[in-house]
Scaffold this motif. Structure first.
Motif, PDB file in Angstrom:
ATOM      1  N   ASP A 199       0.852  -1.194   0.000  1.00 33.79           N
ATOM      2  CA  ASP A 199       0.000   0.000   0.000  1.00 33.79           C
ATOM      3  C   ASP A 199       0.886   1.241   0.000  1.00 33.79           C
ATOM      4  O   ASP A 199       1.289   1.741   1.048  1.00 33.79           O
ATOM      5  N   ALA A 200       1.193   1.731  -1.189  1.00 31.52           N
ATOM      6  CA  ALA A 200       2.101   2.869  -1.323  1.00 31.52           C
ATOM      7  C   ALA A 200       1.531   4.121  -0.682  1.00 31.52           C
ATOM      8  O   ALA A 200       2.258   4.910  -0.068  1.00 31.52           O
ATOM      9  N   TYR A 217      12.544   0.701   1.590  1.00 35.86           N
ATOM     10  CA  TYR A 217      11.315   0.785   0.804  1.00 35.86           C
ATOM     11  C   TYR A 217      11.487   1.769  -0.354  1.00 35.86           C
ATOM     12  O   TYR A 217      11.044   1.518  -1.479  1.00 35.86           O
ATOM     13  N   PHE A 218      12.154   2.873  -0.091  1.00 37.73           N
ATOM     14  CA  PHE A 218      12.421   3.882  -1.110  1.00 37.73           C
ATOM     15  C   PHE A 218      13.247   3.302  -2.261  1.00 37.73           C
ATOM     16  O   PHE A 218      12.960   3.541  -3.438  1.00 37.73           O
ATOM     17  N   VAL A 219      14.261   2.525  -1.919  1.00 36.38           N
ATOM     18  CA  VAL A 219      15.100   1.895  -2.950  1.00 36.38           C
ATOM     19  C   VAL A 219      14.263   0.925  -3.781  1.00 36.38           C
ATOM     20  O   VAL A 219      14.387   0.872  -5.018  1.00 36.38           O
ATOM     21  N   GLU A 220      13.404   0.171  -3.127  1.00 36.29           N
ATOM     22  CA  GLU A 220      12.545  -0.768  -3.848  1.00 36.29           C
ATOM     23  C   GLU A 220      11.596  -0.045  -4.798  1.00 36.29           C
ATOM     24  O   GLU A 220      11.390  -0.460  -5.943  1.00 36.29           O
ATOM     25  N   ARG A 221      11.030   1.076  -4.336  1.00 37.12           N
ATOM     26  CA  ARG A 221      10.131   1.844  -5.198  1.00 37.12           C
ATOM     27  C   ARG A 221      10.892   2.444  -6.383  1.00 37.12           C
ATOM     28  O   ARG A 221      10.349   2.575  -7.481  1.00 37.12           O
ATOM     29  N   HIS A 222      12.152   2.804  -6.160  1.00 37.40           N
ATOM     30  CA  HIS A 222      12.983   3.312  -7.253  1.00 37.40           C
ATOM     31  C   HIS A 222      13.168   2.242  -8.328  1.00 37.40           C
ATOM     32  O   HIS A 222      13.048   2.527  -9.530  1.00 37.40           O
ATOM     33  N   LEU A 223      13.441   1.025  -7.897  1.00 41.13           N
ATOM     34  CA  LEU A 223      13.627  -0.066  -8.851  1.00 41.13           C
ATOM     35  C   LEU A 223      12.340  -0.336  -9.626  1.00 41.13           C
ATOM     36  O   LEU A 223      12.379  -0.634 -10.826  1.00 41.13           O
ATOM     37  N   GLN A 224      11.206  -0.212  -8.940  1.00 44.33           N
ATOM     38  CA  GLN A 224       9.921  -0.387  -9.621  1.00 44.33           C
ATOM     39  C   GLN A 224       9.703   0.708 -10.659  1.00 44.33           C
ATOM     40  O   GLN A 224       9.169   0.452 -11.750  1.00 44.33           O
ATOM     41  N   LYS A 255       2.571   6.865 -10.898  1.00 44.23           N
ATOM     42  CA  LYS A 255       3.674   6.157 -10.244  1.00 44.23           C
ATOM     43  C   LYS A 255       4.886   7.076 -10.059  1.00 44.23           C
ATOM     44  O   LYS A 255       5.519   7.076  -8.997  1.00 44.23           O
ATOM     45  N   ARG A 256       5.195   7.858 -11.075  1.00 46.18           N
ATOM     46  CA  ARG A 256       6.330   8.779 -10.977  1.00 46.18           C
ATOM     47  C   ARG A 256       6.065   9.884  -9.953  1.00 46.18           C
ATOM     48  O   ARG A 256       6.944  10.230  -9.157  1.00 46.18           O
ATOM     49  N   THR A 257       4.846  10.423  -9.942  1.00 45.21           N
ATOM     50  CA  THR A 257       4.495  11.471  -8.983  1.00 45.21           C
ATOM     51  C   THR A 257       4.575  10.948  -7.552  1.00 45.21           C
ATOM     52  O   THR A 257       5.065  11.629  -6.651  1.00 45.21           O
ATOM     53  N   ALA A 258       4.105   9.717  -7.349  1.00 44.96           N
ATOM     54  CA  ALA A 258       4.145   9.109  -6.021  1.00 44.96           C
ATOM     55  C   ALA A 258       5.587   8.926  -5.548  1.00 44.96           C
ATOM     56  O   ALA A 258       5.908   9.170  -4.380  1.00 44.96           O
TER      57      ALA A 258
END
Length: 204
Positions: free
Chosen positions: A85-86, A136-143, A172-175
């Motif tokens: 849940d981002a 979590y931030f690194v994971e979202r970057h990879l996504q 996704k980019r804005t988030a």
């Protein structure tokens, strides 16, 4: 005047107690789908400031309801990192940032209002959360990198994205940018470096 003062000190205490309970419950209930995040941030800031001036400091220094214990309980409730849940994770980070920022402001110019041992415990809890949200931030970057590749592929194959695909990508980019901004704010408060993002190979 004396009667007014007496009324304020008696009824006012109960009123503040009720308000603080409501503020605690509201601040600790993180629901990013509600349009009330700004209100929760305001309530949380008010709550921390009431703690700072001693209104909600508890009965004794060692009391379980002491100021630092209250802040630690709040942090435990707020520090949620959800990979599923981002929006919840982003809302949690925004609230933790408020708590971190205002709990570290000294009540007086030359000394912090939290006793050193308790300030250290709160700081350790904040740093633990920072490590978790950093991962979590690194994971979202990879996504996001993977989403970039998918968009590039679709543009190469089809020439353009559908409106639905474009909107999903932009969301996704804005988030991610919002997450990065909030994390940078927390890093500044905690005097930490932002997590290092892994190098990725761009597709052609």
């Amino acid at each position: 005047s004396a009667a007014a003062t007496s009324h304020s000190s008696s009824g006012g205490g109960a009123l503040l107690g009720s308000a603080s309970s409501a503020a605690t419950a509201s601040a600790a209930t993180v629901d990013a789908n509600q349009p009330s995040l700004a209100r929760k941030k305001t309530l949380l800031r008010l709550l921390v400031e009431l703690v700072a001036v001693g209104v909600l400091s508890g009965a004794t220094e060692g009391s379980a309801s002491s100021s630092s214990s209250l802040l630690e309980r709040l942090l435990k409730e707020l520090a949620v990192v959800s990979y599923k849940d981002a929006e919840q994770s982003q809302a949690s980070l925004a609230l933790v940032l408020v708590l971190a920022k205002y709990s570290r402001q000294p009540a007086e110019a030359e000394q912090c209002w939290l006793p050193p041992p308790r300030a250290q415990r709160l700081s350790a809890a904040l740093l633990k959360y920072y490590g978790e949200v950093g991962a979590y931030f690194v994971e979202r970057h990879l996504q996001l990198v993977e989403a970039d590749r998918e968009v590039q592929y679709l543009r190469n194959v089809k020439g353009e994205l559908s409106e639905e695909q474009q909107n999903a990508y932009e969301a996704k980019r804005t988030a991610f940018e919002s997450l990065q901004k909030s994390l940078a704010g927390l890093a500044a408060v905690l005097q930490q470096e932002l997590p290092e993002l892994p190098e990725t190979t761009a597709t052609t």
